[in-house]
Design a protein around this motif. Structure first.
Motif, PDB file in Angstrom:
ATOM      1  N   UNK A  87       0.811  -1.227   0.000  1.00 28.97           N
ATOM      2  CA  UNK A  87       0.000   0.000   0.000  1.00 28.97           C
ATOM      3  C   UNK A  87       0.836   1.266   0.000  1.00 28.97           C
ATOM      4  N   UNK A  88       2.145   1.141  -0.143  1.00 33.24           N
ATOM      5  CA  UNK A  88       2.984   2.342  -0.080  1.00 33.24           C
ATOM      6  C   UNK A  88       2.615   3.327  -1.179  1.00 33.24           C
ATOM      7  N   UNK A  89       2.464   4.590  -0.813  1.00 32.43           N
ATOM      8  CA  UNK A  89       2.234   5.601  -1.854  1.00 32.43           C
ATOM      9  C   UNK A  89       3.513   5.861  -2.639  1.00 32.43           C
ATOM     10  N   UNK A  90       3.368   6.389  -3.821  1.00 34.32           N
ATOM     11  CA  UNK A  90       4.517   6.874  -4.573  1.00 34.32           C
ATOM     12  C   UNK A  90       5.010   8.149  -3.888  1.00 34.32           C
ATOM     13  N   UNK A  91       6.296   8.209  -3.586  1.00 34.46           N
ATOM     14  CA  UNK A  91       6.874   9.391  -2.942  1.00 34.46           C
ATOM     15  C   UNK A  91       7.782  10.102  -3.937  1.00 34.46           C
ATOM     16  N   UNK A  92       7.489  11.367  -4.196  1.00 40.88           N
ATOM     17  CA  UNK A  92       8.382  12.210  -4.985  1.00 40.88           C
ATOM     18  C   UNK A  92       8.828  13.344  -4.064  1.00 40.88           C
ATOM     19  N   UNK A  93      10.073  13.272  -3.612  1.00 37.22           N
ATOM     20  CA  UNK A  93      10.585  14.203  -2.620  1.00 37.22           C
ATOM     21  C   UNK A  93      11.660  15.102  -3.245  1.00 37.22           C
ATOM     22  N   UNK A  94      11.453  16.399  -3.142  1.00 30.54           N
ATOM     23  CA  UNK A  94      12.469  17.364  -3.554  1.00 30.54           C
ATOM     24  C   UNK A  94      12.988  18.036  -2.291  1.00 30.54           C
ATOM     25  N   UNK A  95      14.293  17.899  -2.044  1.00 32.70           N
ATOM     26  CA  UNK A  95      14.905  18.469  -0.852  1.00 32.70           C
ATOM     27  C   UNK A  95      15.857  19.574  -1.269  1.00 32.70           C
ATOM     28  N   UNK A  96      15.661  20.753  -0.713  1.00 30.42           N
ATOM     29  CA  UNK A  96      16.629  21.809  -0.933  1.00 30.42           C
ATOM     30  C   UNK A  96      17.979  21.357  -0.359  1.00 30.42           C
ATOM     31  N   UNK A  97      19.065  21.794  -0.977  1.00 25.69           N
ATOM     32  CA  UNK A  97      20.384  21.388  -0.489  1.00 25.69           C
ATOM     33  C   UNK A  97      20.584  21.766   0.974  1.00 25.69           C
ATOM     34  N   UNK A  98      19.958  22.879   1.384  1.00 29.89           N
ATOM     35  CA  UNK A  98      20.068  23.283   2.791  1.00 29.89           C
ATOM     36  C   UNK A  98      19.514  22.218   3.725  1.00 29.89           C
ATOM     37  N   UNK A  99      18.468  21.506   3.285  1.00 30.73           N
ATOM     38  CA  UNK A  99      17.834  20.496   4.136  1.00 30.73           C
ATOM     39  C   UNK A  99      18.764  19.320   4.410  1.00 30.73           C
ATOM     40  N   UNK A 100      19.652  19.010   3.471  1.00 37.07           N
ATOM     41  CA  UNK A 100      20.538  17.852   3.661  1.00 37.07           C
ATOM     42  C   UNK A 100      21.921  18.264   4.154  1.00 37.07           C
ATOM     43  N   UNK A 101      22.157  19.545   4.274  1.00 38.38           N
ATOM     44  CA  UNK A 101      23.423  20.024   4.847  1.00 38.38           C
ATOM     45  C   UNK A 101      23.259  20.549   6.271  1.00 38.38           C
ATOM     46  N   UNK A 102      22.035  20.870   6.656  1.00 37.17           N
ATOM     47  CA  UNK A 102      21.791  21.380   8.013  1.00 37.17           C
ATOM     48  C   UNK A 102      22.145  20.303   9.021  1.00 37.17           C
ATOM     49  N   UNK A 103      23.033  20.599   9.953  1.00 32.63           N
ATOM     50  CA  UNK A 103      23.570  19.579  10.861  1.00 32.63           C
ATOM     51  C   UNK A 103      22.621  19.401  12.052  1.00 32.63           C
ATOM     52  N   UNK A 104      21.519  18.732  11.807  1.00 36.92           N
ATOM     53  CA  UNK A 104      20.539  18.446  12.854  1.00 36.92           C
ATOM     54  C   UNK A 104      21.072  17.305  13.725  1.00 36.92           C
ATOM     55  N   UNK A 105      21.240  17.567  15.019  1.00 36.16           N
ATOM     56  CA  UNK A 105      21.694  16.539  15.947  1.00 36.16           C
ATOM     57  C   UNK A 105      23.188  16.278  15.935  1.00 36.16           C
ATOM     58  N   UNK A 106      23.938  17.016  15.117  1.00 38.36           N
ATOM     59  CA  UNK A 106      25.377  16.815  15.060  1.00 38.36           C
ATOM     60  C   UNK A 106      25.774  16.001  13.829  1.00 38.36           C
ATOM     61  N   UNK A 107      27.073  16.005  13.490  1.00 44.34           N
ATOM     62  CA  UNK A 107      27.549  15.317  12.277  1.00 44.34           C
ATOM     63  C   UNK A 107      27.204  13.836  12.227  1.00 44.34           C
ATOM     64  N   UNK A 108      27.300  13.131  13.355  1.00 48.59           N
ATOM     65  CA  UNK A 108      27.029  11.691  13.356  1.00 48.59           C
ATOM     66  C   UNK A 108      25.576  11.398  13.005  1.00 48.59           C
ATOM     67  N   UNK A 109      24.672  12.169  13.598  1.00 46.00           N
ATOM     68  CA  UNK A 109      23.241  11.979  13.326  1.00 46.00           C
ATOM     69  C   UNK A 109      22.936  12.319  11.872  1.00 46.00           C
ATOM     70  N   UNK A 110      23.512  13.417  11.373  1.00 47.59           N
ATOM     71  CA  UNK A 110      23.261  13.796   9.986  1.00 47.59           C
ATOM     72  C   UNK A 110      23.842  12.756   9.037  1.00 47.59           C
ATOM     73  N   UNK A 111      25.020  12.235   9.338  1.00 48.16           N
ATOM     74  CA  UNK A 111      25.624  11.215   8.466  1.00 48.16           C
ATOM     75  C   UNK A 111      24.704   9.990   8.376  1.00 48.16           C
ATOM     76  N   UNK A 112      24.172   9.549   9.502  1.00 43.79           N
ATOM     77  CA  UNK A 112      23.257   8.401   9.489  1.00 43.79           C
ATOM     78  C   UNK A 112      21.994   8.731   8.694  1.00 43.79           C
ATOM     79  N   UNK A 113      21.547   9.975   8.806  1.00 37.68           N
ATOM     80  CA  UNK A 113      20.364  10.379   8.050  1.00 37.68           C
ATOM     81  C   UNK A 113      20.639  10.376   6.544  1.00 37.68           C
ATOM     82  N   UNK A 114      21.803  10.847   6.155  1.00 33.62           N
ATOM     83  CA  UNK A 114      22.154  10.843   4.738  1.00 33.62           C
ATOM     84  C   UNK A 114      22.283   9.413   4.213  1.00 33.62           C
TER      85      UNK A 114
END
Length: 276
Positions: A149-176
């Protein structure tokens, strides 16, 4: 949406219709905006009032019964504002979700630690117990990923969203790393809007498409809406001109963003930079 359209066709206000089935107007308004799931018996009473009978009525009641069973998010009602309950319910029914995020990774693709750090850094503080419930809800919302039942996901992320260091570098690395893995998922498309693309769009939004109902369910007047969240409320845009404007904006952003393959490479490069 369907119940609202049938009520309007019957020429009744929400207050009038609710009163005739022994409820108040706010009850029916919450049902029509998907904030609460009605009991099938209430749906039957409303349909009788609206003059809907036979196979058409039974189809509507069957969908209401299924929707009531799927309302898993109600156990989080103590920490969920009413305006977001509406979105979670609609998200769970969507067949396609198109989302542009300019500041954060979208909730459906967040790791648990990233989500926890995001809530901890939110401008409105919350108690630890409430924070953990919010994180649990966010993880539960992701249960649909990888299912039939998964919907189709089309996600556009601004570069700022994937460079913002939320939770510190380790947390962001795991998120990436999580996003890189998501790039390989069926029915998931991730694009990065690079800084070099220019101004982008000043505000996150989501467009939800809904599948057609089975026959003989009444044909829906709307099958798409736009969600725009704010700090204390949300906008649900359904007018054709509003939906068309956001749909056009999304496609323009998609055209300016990197391709899915180039986006995956960009995520890998940012993750590698964090590791060093």
């Amino acid at each position: 949406m369907t119940l609202r359209r049938l009520r309007e066709q019957a020429g009744l206000s929400s207050t009038e219709a609710a009163r005739q089935v022994d409820h108040d107007g706010s009850w029916l308004s919450r049902i029509e905006t998907a904030e609460v799931r009605p009991h099938p018996n209430d749906v039957r009473a409303l349909l009788g009032l609206y003059g809907v009978a036979g196979k058409q009525a039974e189809a509507v009641i069957a969908v209401a019964r299924q929707a009531r069973q799927r309302g898993w998010w109600q156990r989080y009602s103590e920490v969920l504002p009413e305006w977001f309950v509406t979105y979670v319910g609609m998200e769970s029914e969507a067949s396609v979700i198109r989302s542009y995020q300019c500041q954060m990774v979208p909730g459906l693709l967040q790791t648990e630690e990233y989500a926890r750090a995001a809530f901890r850094g939110a401008p409105i503080p919350m108690r630890d117990s409430e924070l953990e419930q919010q994180v649990a809800l966010r993880m539960d919302r992701q249960a649909v990923l990888g299912t039939d039942d998964q919907p189709v996901l089309r996600m556009i992320l601004d570069e700022a969203a994937v460079r913002r260091v939320v939770g510190g570098p380790k947390v962001l690395r795991a998120q990436l790393d999580r996003l890189i893995a998501d790039c390989d998922r069926t029915r998931v498309q991730i694009q990065i809007l690079p800084f070099g693309a220019g101004a982008g769009f000043d505000g996150s939004f989501a467009i939800l498409d809904f599948p057609p109902m089975p026959e003989p369910f009444p044909e829906a007047a709307e099958d798409r809406l736009v969600y725009v969240g704010t700090l204390t409320a949300a906008l649900y845009l359904e007018q054709p001109a509003e939906v068309a404007a956001y749909s056009a904006a999304f496609e323009q952003l998609a055209a300016e963003a990197l391709s899915p393959t180039a986006s995956r490479d960009t995520l890998a490069r940012i993750a590698s930079d964090l590791a060093t």
